[in-house]
Design an enzyme around this catalytic site. Structure first.
Site, PDB file in Angstrom:
ATOM      1  N   GLU A 147      -4.616 -15.287  89.282  1.00  0.00           N
ATOM      2  CA  GLU A 147      -5.854 -15.503  90.031  1.00  0.00           C
ATOM      3  C   GLU A 147      -5.721 -15.008  91.470  1.00  0.00           C
ATOM      4  O   GLU A 147      -6.656 -14.427  92.027  1.00  0.00           O
ATOM      5  CB  GLU A 147      -6.240 -16.991  90.022  1.00  0.00           C
ATOM      6  CG  GLU A 147      -6.540 -17.581  88.660  1.00  0.00           C
ATOM      7  CD  GLU A 147      -7.851 -17.078  88.087  1.00  0.00           C
ATOM      8  OE1 GLU A 147      -8.571 -16.317  88.767  1.00  0.00           O
ATOM      9  OE2 GLU A 147      -8.156 -17.453  86.942  1.00  0.00           O
ATOM     10  N   ASP A 294      -7.992 -10.650  77.393  1.00  0.00           N
ATOM     11  CA  ASP A 294      -9.093  -9.754  77.736  1.00  0.00           C
ATOM     12  C   ASP A 294      -8.750  -8.653  78.737  1.00  0.00           C
ATOM     13  O   ASP A 294      -8.818  -7.456  78.425  1.00  0.00           O
ATOM     14  CB  ASP A 294     -10.293 -10.567  78.236  1.00  0.00           C
ATOM     15  CG  ASP A 294      -9.937 -11.603  79.298  1.00  0.00           C
ATOM     16  OD1 ASP A 294      -8.749 -11.696  79.669  1.00  0.00           O
ATOM     17  OD2 ASP A 294     -10.837 -12.323  79.756  1.00  0.00           O
ATOM     18  N   GLU A 388     -19.342 -21.887  76.905  1.00  0.00           N
ATOM     19  CA  GLU A 388     -17.943 -21.487  77.090  1.00  0.00           C
ATOM     20  C   GLU A 388     -17.298 -21.101  75.765  1.00  0.00           C
ATOM     21  O   GLU A 388     -16.407 -20.254  75.722  1.00  0.00           O
ATOM     22  CB  GLU A 388     -17.174 -22.625  77.762  1.00  0.00           C
ATOM     23  CG  GLU A 388     -15.845 -22.235  78.331  1.00  0.00           C
ATOM     24  CD  GLU A 388     -15.943 -21.377  79.589  1.00  0.00           C
ATOM     25  OE1 GLU A 388     -15.006 -21.417  80.385  1.00  0.00           O
ATOM     26  OE2 GLU A 388     -16.950 -20.670  79.786  1.00  0.00           O
ATOM     27  N   GLU A 406     -19.473 -12.057  82.991  1.00  0.00           N
ATOM     28  CA  GLU A 406     -19.095 -11.005  82.040  1.00  0.00           C
ATOM     29  C   GLU A 406     -20.285 -10.405  81.308  1.00  0.00           C
ATOM     30  O   GLU A 406     -20.342  -9.188  81.070  1.00  0.00           O
ATOM     31  CB  GLU A 406     -18.076 -11.546  81.030  1.00  0.00           C
ATOM     32  CG  GLU A 406     -16.680 -11.715  81.574  1.00  0.00           C
ATOM     33  CD  GLU A 406     -16.527 -12.955  82.427  1.00  0.00           C
ATOM     34  OE1 GLU A 406     -15.511 -13.056  83.152  1.00  0.00           O
ATOM     35  OE2 GLU A 406     -17.413 -13.832  82.387  1.00  0.00           O
TER      36      GLU A 406
END
EC number: 3.2.1.113
Length: 934
Positions: A147, A294, A388, A406
Site C-alpha cells: 500500500e 490482480d 465487495e 475499478e
C-alpha cells in the site's frame, strides 16, 4: 489491488516493442480511430451534456477533497460521518485495512496528480507545498509495503511527474526543484529492507522508522505475502530508479517478479494467492484475477510498456492464455485451483476483478471485456454499487462497498477503445449513484451494506486518487486536460508516470533469457496499431450485440442463450448432472446417480440421511468429479439455507436538516417487535429516554410520546426496554451500545433476542446501534436539537417524489463465507430423511461442519428442517451451474478441446489414479476456502 483496492490503466501513446505482439497502445489511442464504427450502437451524448457531467465530477471532487482538507488534514484519511480525521491508533483497529495509514497525510499525497488532471493547478501547487512542509516519512509505525508503494511512493512520483511538466510549461511550479522526487527516494530506501529475504520477495510490512526485525520494529516475523503485494512494485521502483539513476530499486523489484514467475504452477501457468516469502511455497493455491493477484498481471503488461523488456510481455501473454483457458467463463471470472485448474475454487467473485475488463482492453481482447463489464454493470444496477463479493448467481456475498474505482476504470478504457456512448451512460449512472447514496455532508461515505444503503465512517484515499480521475477523463475531450494524457502510463493507483522513462537509464532493460516460456499461438498476440479492423468487425452494433444476451444475466440464473443450448443438447440425448438442490432421498433414479458418482446414502437412527463419497467407487473419473461437485453443492446449499434464516441488517437513516437522508447507519434487528421487512418503515423524531437504560417506567413519557426513543444497552433485557418505551407512547426504539468505541466497522452485527417469554405484546420496531453509530445521532441532537430518523429494512430514496415508492424487501444474503470443508478423500453430508417423494427438505446445522476422523459431516436434525431447496429453482444457482453445464454440453459437440479458451473443469478426462493422487491437494484448497478473506 489486493488489500484496499486501487485502479489500473495507462495512457494510450505507447511505443511498439515487439513486432509479433499487441502493445497496450492499440487498445487506447489507436483504437479511438475506430470510434466511428461504434457510435451507432447508442445515441451520442452531446458536448454540452459531457461538459455538464465533467463539471459535476469536479464539484464532487471539491466536496470530498475540501472536506478532507478542512476536517481531517494532516490525518491520513477523512471520516465523513463524524467529520474528523482518522489517525492510526486513535480509532478502533480495522486490521489490515489500517496498514495503509502511516501518519503521512495519505489522502493528500494520493490526490496530488488528480488535482492536475482536473485542472486544479493552483490547488496542486499549494498541496505540494503542504506535503514538503508537513509530511514526515520517519514515523514509528508499521505499514504495508504494498500500500505504501502504490499510494505514497506512487503519489510522490506522480506528483513529481506533473510538477516538472507544469514547470516546463512556464506558469506554475517555477520554484520546484525535484523536492517530491527526493522524498520519494527517501521513502524508497525505507522500503528496501523489506526485500531482505532469500527469495527476494518482500516482507508484507515494514516499520518506517526501524525497518525489519529490530525489537522496536514490531515486524519481520511474517512468513507469507500475497502475489499482488510482491508483484506490484516494478512500475514505481523502476520509475524511481530511472528518475534518480539509482538502479537498486528496479533491481529489487525485478528480482521479486522473477521469483514469482519461476514459482508459477508449470502445468497450468497460474499463480496462487499467497506465497511463503522464505521458501517460495504456495500457501493458498487458488487462483483468479481478483483480490490477492490482480495487479501482478497488470504490472507485467505495463512493465513491458514502461521498461521495454520483452520478457514481461511474454510472461503476461503466458498467464493471459491460462486465464482465458481456465478462469474466464464469460461473463464470469471464477477462481480455480492452480494444480487442478478445471476445478472451481469459489462460488463467488470479488469486486476487485472489475479492473480486468480494462486490462483486457489494453491487451486488445475486446469481446470478453465487454461481456464481463456488462455483467458487472447489471450487478451494479441491481444493488446501486458493486458488492465487495457476490455469488455466481449474483447474490450478495459480502455487502460492503468502500467506493472502489475499478469498474469506473474499466468503463473509461472501454469507452476509449470503442467510442461507444453506452459507456458514457454507464459513467453517468456511477455519478448519480455516488451522489444519491454515498454523498454525506462531510464527503462521501463507504457503503456498509449495499442492501440497506447503510454507511461506514470511511473515505479511502484511492477514492480521490482514482475514481474522480477516471470519471473526469471519461467525459473530458482532449482540450479539457491541460497536458497530453497519452504521454503517461497509469499505475494501479492511477498515478501518472511519463512514458519517456522507457528510454532513460536502461541499464537493466534487457531480455530475460533464463526462463522457459510456454509455446503459445502467436495469432493471439500479433495485432499491431493501427490495425483496428482485426480488433473490431465493421459493424456499428457489434458491442451492443455482445451486451444484449447479458441483459438478464443478473435477474436470471443463466443467460437465455446458454439455457437454449442446454435444452437442445438435452433433447439430443445428453443429460445434465444431478444438482444438489434437486436431490430427493426417496427418488430411486437419484440414488442410482449417486451410486454412479461414488456417493453412498446411509440412513441414521436419528432420522437423518448421511451422504458419503469415495471417489474410487465412482464409475469413471468424470462421475467422480461430478460427485465431488455434488458434495460441494450440498454443503453450500445447506450453509446458504441456514444463512437465509438469519435476519438481515436494518437501516437508521437521518432525514432531517442538514442530513436529508444522506447519512445511513447500519443497525442490528430484533427478534421481536414490528418486522420492518414486512411493514412500512417507521419515521419520527428521536428523544432520549429517562432513565437512559430504559429498565424501569419512564419518567419523561411526554418527551418520547410519538417519537423514537433512544435507550442505552445494559442492566436489563432488550424486551423489557421495549415494553417500557412502548408503554410511554414511543413509536419505536433505538438501543445504543454502552461499550464506548464499539462500531459495526469492527464488530459483527447481532440480533436482539427476547426474554424467553411471549413477546407478541411488543408492537413497535426495535433496532440496535453500536456506540460509534449511535454517537452520530447523539451528536446531531446536541447540535440541531430536532433530529428525525427513518427506521427501515433498506435506506429510502432521498428524492421526495421517490420516498413513497414501494421498496423491495431486503435479500436474505449473508456477508459470511459458506462453510465448505473437505477433510479427506471421502466426504459426508447428513440430510433429513424424507417421507414425501416430492420434495427434499434441507437445513444447515453449521456446528456439525467439523472433521470427524477422515470424514466431514454436515448434520441436519429432523426438527430443524424448514426449507425446500426446490422452491428456489429459479433463483438459486450453485457454483458453476451456468458455465459447467454449458461446457459439458460443448464436450458432446467439440473435439478441439485444447483450442477452446473456456474449458470447464469437467471436460478433460483423467484416470481415476490421477484424481486420487491430487485429492489431498484438493482437500487442502477446499479447507483454505473457508478461511478466505479479501
Amino acid at each position: 489491488m489486493s488489500e484496499a483496492g486501487g485502479g489500473r490503466g495507462f495512457g494510450s501513446s505507447v511505443p511498439q516493442r515487439a513486432p509479433w505482439s499487441l502493445v497496450a497502445a492499440a487498445a487506447a489511442l489507436c483504437l479511438v480511430s475506430a470510434t466511428s464504427v461504434w457510435t451507432a450502437g447508442a445515441s451520442p451524448m452531446s458536448r454540452e451534456e459531457k461538459q455538464k457531467l465533467g463539471n459535476q465530477v469536479l464539484e464532487m471532487f471539491d466536496h470530498a477533497y475540501g472536506n478532507y482538507m478542512e476536517h481531517a488534514y494532516p490525518a491520513d484519511e477523512l471520516m465523513p460521518l463524524t467529520c474528523r480525521g482518522r489517525v492510526r491508533g486513535q480509532e478502533p483497529s480495522r486490521g489490515d485495512v489500517d496498514d495503509a495509514l502511516g501518519k503521512f497525510s495519505l489522502t493528500l499525497i494520493d490526490s496530488l496528480d488528480t488535482l492536475v488532471v482536473l485542472n486544479k493547478t493552483k490547488e496542486f501547487e499549494d498541496a505540494v507545498r503542504k506535503v514538503l512542509r508537513d509530511v514526515n516519512l520517519d514515523n514509528d509505525v508499521v505499514v504495508s509495503v504494498f500500500e505504501t508503494n502504490i499510494r505514497v511512493l506512487g503519489g510522490l512520483l506522480g506528483g513529481h511527474s506533473l510538477a516538472i511538466m507544469l514547470k516546463e510549461k512556464g506558469e506554475y511550479m517555477q520554484w520546484y526543484n525535484d523536492e517530491l522526487l527526493q522524498m520519494a527516494k527517501q521513502l524508497g530506501y525505507k522500503l528496501l529492507p523489506a526485500f531482505n529475504t532469500t527469495s527476494g520477495l518482500p516482507y508484507p510490512r515494514i516499520n518506517l522508522k526501524f525497518g525489519i526485525r529490530k525489537p522496536e520494529a514490531r515486524t519481520g516475523t511474517e512468513t507469507d505475502t500475497c502475489t499482488a503485494c510482491a508483484g506490484t512494485l516494478i512500475l514505481e521502483f523502476a520509475a524511481l530508479s530511472r528518475f534518480t539513476g539509482a538502479t537498486i530499486f528496479e533491481e529489487y523489484a525485478r528480482k521479486a517478479l522473477d521469483f514469482l514467475w519461476e514459482k508459477r504452477q508449470r502445468s497450468s501457468n497460474l499463480v496462487g494467492v499467497t506465497i511463503n516469502i522464505h521458501t517460495g511455497d504456495w500457501v493458498r493455491k487458488d487462483s483468479g484475477v481478483g483480490a490477492g493477484i490482480d495487479s501482478y498481471y497488470e504490472y507485467l503488461l505495463k512493465a513491458y510498456v514502461l521498461l521495454g523488456d520483452d520478457s514481461f510481455l511474454e510472461r503476461f501473454n503466458t498467464h493471459y492464455d491460462a486465464i482465458m483457458r481456465y478462469i474466464s467463463q464469460p461473463p464470469l471470472l471464477l477462481d480455480v485451483h492452480i494444480h487442478k485448474p478445471m476445478l472451481n475454487a469459489r462460488t463467488w467473485m470479488d469486486a476487485l476483478l472489475a479492473f480486468f475488463p480494462g486490462l483486457q482492453v489494453l491487451k486488445g481482447d475486446i469481446r470478453p471485456a465487454i461481456e464481463t463489464h456488462e455483467m458487472l454493470y447489471q450487478v451494479i444496477k441491481k444493488h446501486n454499487f458493486l458488492p465487495e463479493a457476490f455469488t455466481t448467481d449474483f447474490r450478495v456475498h459480502w455487502a460492503q462497498h468502500p467506493l472502489r474505482p475499478e469498474f469506473a476504470e474499466s468503463t473509461y478504457f472501454l469507452y476509449k477503445a470503442t467510442g461507444d456512448p453506452y459507456y458514457l451512460e454507464v459513467g453517468k449512472t456511477l455519478i448519480e449513484n455516488l451522489n444519491k447514496y454515498a454523498r454525506v455532508p462531510c464527503g462521501f461515505a463507504a457503503m456498509k451494506d449495499v442492501r440497506t444503503g447503510s454507511h461506514e465512517d470511511r473515505m479511502d484515499s484511492f477514492f480521490l486518487a482514482e475514481m474522480f480521475k477516471y470519471l473526469y477523463l471519461l467525459f473530458a475531450d482532449k482540450e479539457d486536460v491541460i497536458f497530453d494524457i497519452e504521454d503517461y502510463i497509469f499505475t494501479t493507483e492511477a498515478h501518472l508516470l511519463p512514458l519517456w522513462l522507457s528510454t532513460t537509464n536502461q541499464r537493466l532493460s534487457k531480455k530475460n533469457t533464463t526462463s522457459e516460456y510456454t509455446e503459445l499461438d502467436d495469432s493471439n498476440f500479433d495485432w499491431t496499431c493501427p490495425n483496428t479492423q482485426i480488433l473490431f468487425p465493421n459493424d456499428p452494433l457489434y458491442a451492443q450485440s455482445i451486451r444484449e444476451p447479458l441483459k438478464n444475466v443478473v435477474d436470471k440464473s443463466c443467460p437465455r442463450g446458454i439455457i437454449r443450448v442446454r435444452e437442445e443438447s438435452f433433447r439430443s440425448g445428453a443429460k445434465p448432472p444431478l444438482r444438489a438442490r434437486d436431490f430427493m432421498a426417496t427418488n430411486p433414479e437419484h440414488l442410482e446417480i449417486l451410486k454412479k458418482m461414488g456417493v453412498s446414502l446411509i440412513h441414521l437412527k436419528d432420522g437423518r440421511v448421511q451422504l458419503v463419497q469415495h471417489a474410487i467407487q465412482a464409475a469413471s473419473s468424470i462421475d467422480a468429479e461430478d460427485g465431488l461437485r455434488f458434495m460441494q453443492e450440498m454443503i453450500e446449499l445447506s450453509s446458504q439455507q441456514q444463512k437465509e434464516q438469519q435476519l438481515p441488517p436494518r437501516a437508521v437513516q437521518i432525514v432531517s436538516h442538514p442530513f436529508f437522508g444522506r447519512v445511513v447507519l447500519t443497525a442490528g434487528p430484533a427478534q421481536f417487535g414490528l418486522d420492518l421487512s414486512k411493514h412500512k418503515e417507521t419515521r419520527g423524531f428521536v428523544a432520549s429516554s429517562k432513565p437512559y437504560n430504559g429498565c424501569s417506567e419512564l419518567t419523561n413519557p411526554e418527551s418520547v410520546m410519538g417519537k423514537i426513543a433512544l435507550i442505552q444497552r445494559g442492566q436489563c433485557m432488550f424486551a423489557e426496554k421495549a415494553r417500557n418505551i412502548q408503554n410511554a407512547g414511543a413509536i419505536g426504539g433505538i438501543v445504543i451500545d454502552d461499550n464506548e468505541g464499539s462500531s459495526s466497522d469492527t464488530a459483527p452485527l447481532f440480533q436482539m433476542a427476547g426474554d424467553g417469554k411471549d413477546t407478541d405484546d411488543i408492537t413497535i420496531p426495535m433496532l440496535f446501534l453500536f456506540s460509534k453509530e449511535g454517537s452520530i445521532i447523539l451528536d446531531a441532537i446536541r447540535e440541531y436539537e430536532e433530529v428525525e430518523v427513518l427506521l427501515s429494512d433498506k435506506a429510502k430514496d432521498r428524492e421526495p417524489e421517490m420516498e413513497n415508492e414501494e421498496q423491495p424487501s431486503s435479500e436474505n444474503d449473508s456477508q459470511n463465507q459458506s462453510a465448505e470443508q473437505i477433510a479427506s478423500s471421502s466426504q459426508e453430508v447428513d440430510l433429513v430423511d424424507q417421507e414425501s417423494p416430492e420434495e427434499s427438505s434441507l437445513n444447515s446445522h453449521p456446528e456439525s461442519l467439523s472433521p470427524a476422523d477422515t470424514d466431514n459431516a454436515a448434520s441436519i436434525s429432523p426438527s430443524e428442517q424448514n426449507s425446500n431447496p426446490t422452491e428456489n429453482h429459479e433463483t438459486t444457482s450453485l457454483d458453476g451451474e451456468c458455465t459447467d453445464l454449458d461446457n459439458q454440453l460443448q464436450e458432446q459437440s467439440e473435439t478441439e478441446e485444447d483450442s477452446n479458451p473456456n474449458v470447464s473443469w469437467g471436460k478433460k478426462v483423467q484416470p481415476i489414479d490421477s484424481i486420487l493422487a491430487d485429492w489431498n491437494e484438493d482437500i487442502e484448497a477446499f479447507e483454505m476456502m473457508e478461511k478466505d478473506e479479501l
